[in-house]
Design an enzyme around this catalytic site. Structure first.
Site, PDB file in Angstrom:
ATOM      1  N   HIS A 169       0.827  -1.211   0.000  1.00 46.79           N
ATOM      2  CA  HIS A 169       0.000   0.000   0.000  1.00 46.79           C
ATOM      3  C   HIS A 169       0.863   1.264   0.000  1.00 46.79           C
ATOM      4  O   HIS A 169       0.414   2.332   0.418  1.00 46.79           O
ATOM      5  CB  HIS A 169      -0.963   0.026   1.204  1.00 46.79           C
ATOM      6  N   SER A 299      18.185  19.147 -14.673  1.00 44.25           N
ATOM      7  CA  SER A 299      17.184  20.200 -14.797  1.00 44.25           C
ATOM      8  C   SER A 299      17.864  21.453 -15.338  1.00 44.25           C
ATOM      9  O   SER A 299      19.017  21.736 -15.001  1.00 44.25           O
ATOM     10  CB  SER A 299      16.539  20.499 -13.440  1.00 44.25           C
TER      11      SER A 299
END
Length: 413
Positions: A169, A299
């Protein structure tokens, strides 16, 4: 008027950069390999048509048709001598791609023109070539998939003893090892290898059949000699590299075959997306990193970033690949009676893009698997933070062994 349209030089740029000024699929310009691009190219397609016409004529001659060896030699010498401009002009006139190429082939080997496509229908070259290209496409994909499995298996073995925190989960669970986690990825790729191998093994040839899937035209050609027609089908199939033909077809081989093919290829998209999503999640936790080149820029604005761009690319391509199954199902289900032509344009896109996309995914996966970098100290720190909570399961079992009841004991509630 927008400022965007006020800059000079666009018309001149279009003439100077004709390729760059025309849309081209990113699959061909950025992602797929040269060998897969050639497999789905016009040169491979139309030269295969010509090879099939030679094979057909050769075996028709062997079975008694009035075809001369000089005609076969003329055809064989011109397999790759394709005037694509003439073929395009012919197709504009006749509105039929196969007949355009019959005429174009006949133009470069005029002595053989009378026997090109003798007794055949368009799908003799069209569908049989598709099956050849699909088979060859699998033969390109399967070794690449095997290399990915090999590289990832080595990574799993190298890290079989490295404890990591497992997640269910997406919440901290119990310990596993990095190697064990990688075996989950390997297993999915093995399923894909099984499905692709099965799909290519199941492929058959359309063979020598006429316009509605019968052999009426060839029976007429051979004066109702059924044995000769059967032998022709067998010989042509063998020369094309297949052992068997589909027992029955309409004008085309059943488009249900394409469903099996695309499903086998698209399954890789599901596996690859899951693997690379896991890698992206672990990269966020700084536990595992895909290769990052020395000169790579993460980036344009944030110099510290190390984005998992290869895994992101795989996820992006995988989403496209898995959606192509819808086209295959829709096309198979909407063919009317012996055949309708509304399959053609869709299949040109769907089949090629399935193989080109899978090829691009496998190339990127191999690069990722060969350079995965785990960070044991960060992994150890995370385990240490969660260890007190994980210990509760062992405490519960110890109490139960001493006679405690986990259903009613206040400790558990």
């Amino acid at each position: 008027m927008s400022l965007l349209s006020s800059f000079p030089g666009e018309c001149d740029a279009k003439s100077r950069y004709p390729k760059e000024g025309t849309y081209r699929s990113p699959l061909s310009t950025r992602y797929a390999s040269d060998e897969m691009l050639y497999n789905w190219s016009d040169l491979k397609k139309f030269s295969t048509w010509r090879k099939l016409w030679v094979i057909l004529a050769k075996n028709e001659m062997a079975l008694g048709q009035d075809i001369k060896q000089s005609q076969l030699d003329d055809m064989s010498a011109n397999i790759f001598n394709i005037d694509f401009s003439l073929a395009a002009e012919e197709e504009k006139k006749v509105r039929h791609d196969v007949m355009a190429h019959v005429h174009t082939f006949g133009h470069c080997c005029p002595t053989a023109a009378p026997v090109i496509h003798l007794g055949a229908t368009s799908c003799f070259v069209g569908d049989n070539t598709d099956l050849i290209v699909i088979r060859d496409g699998f033969q390109i994909l399967l070794p690449k998939l095997a290399r990915c499995i090999d590289r990832l298996s080595k990574f799993a073995l190298e890290n079989k003893d490295l404890p990591v925190l497992g997640f269910t989960h997406l919440q901290p669970a119990q310990l596993t090892t990095l190697g064990k986690r990688a075996t989950l990825w390997v297993q999915d790729l093995l399923f894909d290898e099984r499905n692709m191998s099965r799909a290519v093994a199941d492929l058959r040839f359309r063979g020598v059949k006429g316009t509605t899937g019968t052999q009426a035209s060839f029976l007429q050609l051979f004066n109702n000699d059924h044995e000769k027609v059967k032998e022709l089908d067998k010989l042509v199939t063998k020369d094309a590299g297949f052992e068997k033909t589909y027992g029955v077809t309409g004008q085309t081989y059943s488009r249900r075959i394409d469903v099996d093919v695309v499903n086998a290829v698209a399954g890789l998209g599901a596996s690859a997306h899951k693997i690379c999503t896991d890698i992206r999640l672990l990269a966020n936790m700084k536990e595992l990193e895909e290769p990052f080149e020395k000169s790579q820029i993460g980036s344009s604005a944030m110099a510290y970033k190390r984005n998992p761009m290869r895994s992101e690319r795989v996820c992006s391509l995988s989403r496209h690949l898995t959606t192509l199954t819808t086209n295959a199902y829709a096309t198979a289900s909407t063919q009317w009676l012996e055949r309708t032509l509304d399959d053609s344009a869709n299949r040109r896109i769907t089949l090629s893009e399935a193989f080109l996309t899978a090829d691009a995914i496998l190339q990127t996966l191999q690069n990722i698997f060969e350079g995965l970098v785990p960070y044991p100290q960060i992994i150890k720190r995370r385990i240490g933070y969660e260890l007190p909570f994980m210990a509760t399961e062992n405490i519960i079992m110890a109490i139960c062994k001493k006679g405690g009841d986990r259903q009613v004991d206040p400790f558990f509630t």
